[in-house]
Design a protein around this motif. Structure first.
Motif: not given
Ligand SMILES: CCCCCC/C=C/CC(=O)SCCNC(=O)CCNC(=O)[C@H](O)C(C)(C)COP(=O)(O)OP(=O)(O)OC[C@H]1O[C@@H](n2cnc3c(N)ncnc32)[C@H](O)[C@@H]1OP(=O)(O)O
Length: 719
Positions: A102-112, A168-186
């Motif tokens: 979680l600490e690693l995730a807290l250094f990231c700018h966003y968390r899905i 976290v910024d968003q919760v998803t029922e889909q593949n979190a990685c794919e959602v995160a990639v789209e999120f990152a692009l935006r």
């Protein structure tokens, strides 16, 4: 250990690859450093996503590495560079993000987060604190009260709660990685300054001091003598009162006080001991990972007393249909109402619907003919239990497995009256059975590996910590309890009071001392056992010298207390007095003091001053000494198993690791010397005579507890 891919032509996808939980070993940290450097310096990359292989983000630091010198790149500078960068970094959290994860995730700018993910900072449960910025970043993100609660308890939160708290910024029922990639692009080209937690000011409640004070007091009450939660409070205070750069230094200083402490070692030992306990081995070589357990699709519970009710609830709430049996109509109806009430309260607490439809109640054993498994939980009486098993042999199909819930009777003697001794095993639940996590699975000499595997797996399914033990009076837990409580009563004779002994044990960390615990459990149970074993009551030969039974020292004070109708809390009187029958607030009782004084006068015992050190040494070294004998006898396979039994069944303080780990921390040489000293003073107390295994281990240089097995393995196993 960290895979690098370029996806969607401009997103660097970094995947942690360290199964099973992608722990942050030094190799993984190297991997993160290398791949992050590559992502941040590659002009094609506009955003970064970090995820974990196999649907698990990260289970935190590799706890096994804590035992050795710290290796690998320094953490905080590495993580600072992630946060400070101009490319958005998104954590895609599936499975778990715990501790360093979680600490690693807290250094990231966003968390899905995936909707099934769990997040938390459980470091406190390992005797340390979140020292990769967790204590400074989480309060900045979610405020002091919520962060304080999560950091001081180590509680895991669901993705939904994490979203509500703002972790976290968003919760998803889909593949979190794919959602995160789209999120990152935006997120590319959006400003990142407000996403860098280190640059935020901690939102601070007006009553900060009062809040921190209240939490500190709560911790001191609940976790007496435990260091890590208090250090966590201090670290969170720093997040509220210092700039980030100073707060992070304070976090490191506090971590330094904890990292090599005995408490941290004990708590980390407990983490692994709990997992080791499930890995049973039989003398035949059969073991946990090569015997398939039977699938249990239906079960029966015989007897709806306190134990039977709890067992029925434990089965039904994990979806196993249960037939519950009582011997008369009134008992059946009372049992039915109690079980349904317990199931409803349990379901309400867990926010699920109660599984009433899984329960059937009957008066007749013949209704059990088709069940997969029966758990007998009738009164602790060998003749009664034997008659139940004889009946069951007639009624049940030949493949039905038979389990007995006994706290110490001979499981093999019960197996012997059935038509299937290889399918009989002990399942010793602890009261209340739907609450207590411990299950001793008692393997008789004829129990097949299949039934061992099935009972262990059923225990796990019911959420229990199951430990396989051999068959002897009292098994492991209750066998060890005797020398422990005997020492407490001998100390009473010699000059101590119940409250002094209890206080010493509670200061050591037990939730309750031995006398308060006995009052809670009921003093009549032990009295009946002592009568049955000829230690007290009319069967004792009047020529027997006072204060001696069966050739050894015996203290009759517990019998004298029972003779006065003082059976503990339920009668409002026991070792203590209570305001009413069933009351829980224990007060010292002058009548008990008088009783002890009269007893000492009668036998000419001159009371002496007894120190807390003597109380702890005599009670706990006698306890561990019996543990060594249990290992010698092959009744427990490993010291870890004994420790797990004491942690989960007898309230042994977790930060002390369990009786065997505690002995190793004190030093086996010292334990041996003290036992020799006490045995010399009390030669008629065989439990104080150091066990041969203890002597052997000392002669071998007192190896660490994890290595004792090498010195026991040649011994005979009853498992
Ligand atoms: C780049 C940033 C670095 C920051 C590092 C800063 C330092 C931070 C301190 C920490 O992170 S301390 C660790 C905090 N994490 C935890 O306490 C989590 C511990 N693990 C669990 O709670 C559970 O294992 C789980 C992750 C919820 C998974 O549970 P599950 O029931 O699915 O499996 P288990 O049987 O528990 O575990 C499987 C297997 O994995 C071993 N294991 C689990 N976690 C760790 C770990 N953190 N380190 C080492 N090993 C771990 C566990 O022992 C089992 O091993 P076995 O051999 O199969 O029995």
């Amino acid at each position: 250990m960290a895979r690098y891919e370029l996806v969607k032509r401009s997103v660097a996808l970094i995947t942690l690859t360290n199964p099973p939980v992608n722990a942050l070993s030094s190799a993984v940290r190297h991997g993160i450093a290398k791949t992050m450097e590559r992502a941040l310096s590659d002009p094609k990359v506009t955003a970064v996503v970090i995820c974990g292989e196999n649907g698990r983000f990260c289970g935190g630091a590799d706890i096994r590495e804590f035992a050795g010198p710290l290796r690998g790149p320094p953490l905080v500078p590495l993580l600072d560079s992630i946060e400070a960068g101009e490319k958005p970094v998104v954590a895609a959290i599936e499975g778990v993000a715990l501790g360093g994860g979680l600490e690693l995730a807290l250094f990231c700018h966003y968390r899905i987060a995936h909707f099934k993910a769990r997040l938390g900072l459980p470091e406190v449960t390992l005797g340390i604190l979140p020292a990769a910025g967790g204590t400074q970043r989480l309060p900045r993100l979610i405020g002091i009260p919520a962060a304080l609660e999560l950091i001081t308890t180590g509680r895991h939160v669901s993705a939904q709660e994490a979203l509500k708290l703002g972790i976290v910024d968003q919760v998803t029922e889909q593949n979190a990685c794919e959602v995160a990639v789209e999120f990152a692009l935006r997120a590319v080209a959006k400003p990142l300054s407000s996403r860098r937690l280190s640059s935020l000011t901690t939102p601070c409640p007006p009553n900060l001091d009062a809040l921190l004070e209240a939490v500190t007091m709560q911790i001191q009450k609940k976790a007496r003598g435990v260091m890590a939660p208090l250090a966590c409070v201090q670290a969170v205070r720093a997040a509220a009162t210092m700039p980030y750069s100073q707060g992070i230094k304070r976090e490191s200083e506090l971590m330094a006080t904890l990292f090599n402490s005995g408490q941290a070692r004990a708590l980390q030992y407990c983490f692994f001991a709990e997992r080791t306990a499930g890995k049973w081995t039989l003398p035949s070589g059969a073991q946990w990972n090569d015997i398939k357990p039977r699938e249990i699709r239906s079960a029966a519970v015989i007897g709806l007393g306190t134990m039977g009710r709890g067992i029925a609830v434990s089965l039904a709430r994990v979806g196993i249909p249960v037939i519950a049996v009582e011997s008369d109509k009134k008992l059946l109806e009372t049992g039915r109402q109690m079980v349904i009430g317990m199931l409803e309260r349990d379901a309400k607490r867990r926010g699920v619907s109660a599984s009433h439809n899984l329960l059937k109640f009957t008066l007749g054993l013949q209704d059990l003919k088709d069940v997969d498994l029966v758990i007998e939980a009738v009164f602790e009486d060998m003749a009664l239990k034997k008659s139940v098993f004889r009946e069951l042999s007639k009624v049940c199909r030949p493949a039905t497995l038979f389990c007995t819930n006994t706290s110490g009777l001979d499981v093999d003697a019960l197996a012997g009256v059935t038509d299937r001794p290889q399918l009989v095993i002990g399942m010793h639940f602890f009261s209340p059975a739907h609450v207590m996590k411990l299950l001793e699975v008692v393997c008789g000499p004829r129990s097949s590996s299949e039934i061992v595997a099935t009972a262990m797996s059923l225990g796990k399914r019911m959420g229990k910590v199951s430990v396989a033990v051999g068959n002897c009076p009292g098994f492991v837990g209750n066998r060890m309890l005797k020398p422990y409580s005997d020492q407490a009563t001998f100390l009473l004779e010699e000059g101590a009071t119940p409250e002094q002994i209890d206080k010493a044990l509670e200061d050591f960390g037990f939730a309750m001392g031995v006398f308060r615990m006995s009052d809670l459990a009921g003093l009549d149970v032990g009295w009946r056992v002592r009568k049955e074993s000829g230690l007290t009551g009319p069967d004792v030969d009047p020529k027997n010298p006072p204060r001696r039974r069966q050739g050894r020292k015996y203290c009759p004070i517990p019998d004298m207390v029972c003779e006065q109708g003082r059976f503990g809390q339920k009668t409002g009187r026991g070792w203590y007095m209570y305001d009413k029958p069933g009351g829980t607030k224990a007060k010292p009782d002058p009548l008990i003091q008088n009783l002890i004084e009269m007893y000492r006068n009668r036998y000419g015992i001159q009371p002496r001053n007894i120190t807390d050190q003597e109380i702890i040494e005599r009670c706990l070294f006698a306890l561990a000494n019996e543990g060594f004998r249990i290992l010698e006898d092959g009744i427990a396979a490993r010291p870890e198993d004994i420790d797990v039994i004491y942690l989960f069944g007898y309230g042994f303080p977790r930060h002390r690791g369990g009786p065997m780990f505690y002995a190793s921390m004190v030093g086996l040489q010292r334990v041996l010397e003290r036992l020799e000293h006490y045995h010399q003073a009390h030669p008629d107390v065989p439990h104080l005579e150091p066990s041969p295994l203890l002597k052997k281990l000392v002669a071998c240089g007192s190896p660490p507890v994890q290595k004792w097995r090498e010195h026991i393995k040649t011994m005979h196993s009853h498992l």
